[in-house]
Design a protein around this motif. Structure first.
Motif, short mmCIF file in Angstrom:
data_model
loop_
_atom_site.label_atom_id
_atom_site.label_comp_id
_atom_site.label_asym_id
_atom_site.label_seq_id
_atom_site.Cartn_x
_atom_site.Cartn_y
_atom_site.Cartn_z
N GLN A 193 59.51 27.75 42.23
CA GLN A 193 60.42 26.72 41.74
C GLN A 193 59.98 25.32 42.16
N GLU A 194 58.74 25.23 42.65
CA GLU A 194 58.17 23.96 43.10
C GLU A 194 58.14 22.92 41.97
N ARG A 195 58.48 21.67 42.30
CA ARG A 195 58.47 20.59 41.31
C ARG A 195 57.28 19.65 41.46
N ASP A 196 56.51 19.78 42.52
CA ASP A 196 55.39 18.88 42.77
C ASP A 196 54.18 19.28 41.93
N PHE A 344 62.36 24.21 33.98
CA PHE A 344 61.93 22.92 34.51
C PHE A 344 62.31 21.79 33.57
N ASP A 345 62.23 20.56 34.08
CA ASP A 345 62.49 19.40 33.25
C ASP A 345 61.35 19.23 32.23
N LEU A 348 57.70 18.24 33.54
CA LEU A 348 56.94 19.27 34.23
C LEU A 348 56.56 20.39 33.26
#
Length: 362
Positions: A193-196, A344-345, A348
């Motif tokens: 679930q990482e956003r980076d 995700f957005d 991303l």
């Protein structure tokens, strides 16, 4: 002029012919259109439902949530029921693509296990009813891997060249952006679930390093290839690995198929029934969902397909050796290592799509 009795006979004959001509159309309308994963509901289960409802179930298949969402986004209509994973349910709700459930038509809804009720992707189960769970893991040829001294409890098996050089051309990975990149992220110690974006770029590099050793990207053929010995290692779903193991046994192969959840963690998927707004038979869709909520029917997805089960009433009907299989029903320690994919957005999602294109073309 024709006598009145003759006219009545002629009219009766005409009506009989018309009824005969229209009957096939009336029957043809009594069809449930289901858009489903490959091999996710057994033929036996479908036949029992068709006999009960006096209808037919027509299935189209997808092998990846992104494939299903893209087809619907492109304008596909007419599906009464879908079986998406949690993140795809979340996306469909956001797109306002689903019908709310009429829970009065689902008297067996209380059979859902408490831990699967009220999920994060659909609070209150307004739109979804849990069907089954799977873990994305590693399946392997027990004898081949043992003879080569390779680890079967780590994603290193499909990502590290020092292992892959021993099994070059005998490995398949899922043809799924989210699933394959999630495996790489877990191996690197990152959350799925990482956003980076920089961490996802790290996963992309890991995949590109391993790709030359793999035979192919596969969402369905790996079941057969693993069962007949054409490949020795597969990244895939726990229920598919179960099927490969059973097929190899039934064929009397001189090897066994094993499957394990990597120690670095993996993806847990909960797939649910949802009603698409474009479907014309929400009545049949509710009947089918409630049929699948009955304990004996719900048990089929575990006994015949090898999936985890979200239905408490099903558990007494599940074969003990399957209920005891940790890769199908993970124990608490393993569950803590599992994550669900989240939507995700848009930014991303575009970044990951670009990375996936680079992975596939290089």
């Amino acid at each position: 002029m024709m006598p009145s009795c003759g006219r009545r006979l002629l009219l009766a004959a005409a009506l009989a012919v018309a009824a005969g001509m229209l009957a096939p159309f009336a029957r043809a309308e009594d069809v449930l259109h289901l858009y489903n994963w490959n091999n996710y509901i057994s033929d036996d289960t479908l036949r029992r439902f068709e006999q009960r409802c006096g209808c037919r179930v027509r299935q189209d298949y997808y092998s990846d949530n992104e494939e299903m969402l893209a087809k619907l986004e492109a304008g596909a209509v007419g599906y009464d029921l879908l079986v998406p994973t949690g993140n795809a349910v979340e996306s469909l709700i956001r797109r306002r693509a689903l019908r709310p459930l009429d829970k009065a038509r689902l008297p067996h809804l209380g059979n859902v296990k408490p831990e699967f009720a009220n999920p994060w992707f659909d609070p209150g189960n307004r739109y979804s009813v849990p069907y089954a769970s799977t873990v994305t893991l590693i399946g392997y040829n027990v004898e081949k891997l043992r003879s080569l001294g390779l680890p079967t409890d780590s994603w290193a098996l499909i990502f590290e060249p020092r292992h892959l050089e021993k099994i070059r051309g005998k490995v398949t990975v899922l043809n799924s952006q989210r699933e394959l990149m999630a495996a790489a992220m877990r191996y690197l110690g990152h959350s799925v679930q990482e956003r980076d974006p920089t961490k996802w770029e790290e996963a992309e590099r890991l995949i590109l390093r391993a790709k030359p050793y793999w035979a192919t990207f596969s969402n369905s053929t790996y079941i057969k290839d693993l069962a007949i010995g054409n490949i020795w290692v597969a990244h895939g779903y726990s229920n598919d690995m179960f099927r490969a193991r059973e097929d190899a046994k039934a064929a009397g192969r001189p090897f066994g198929i094993g499957f394990t959840t990597p120690k670095e963690g993996a993806v847990l998927a909960v797939d649910s029934f949802v009603l698409h707004k474009s479907g014309g038979r929400p009545d049949l869709a509710h009947k089918f969902i409630d049929f699948m909520l009955e304990g004996e029917n719900a048990a089929d997805v575990s006994n015949l397909i090898g999936a985890g089960n979200t239905n408490a009433a099903a558990m007494p009907h599940i074969r003990p050796e399957i209920a005891a299989e940790p890769a199908i029903f993970p124990p608490p320690a393993t569950l803590r290592q599992l994550e669900m994919l989240r939507d995700f957005d848009p930014k991303l999602r575009r970044t990951l799509s670009r990375m996936w294109t680079e992975i596939k073309v290089r």
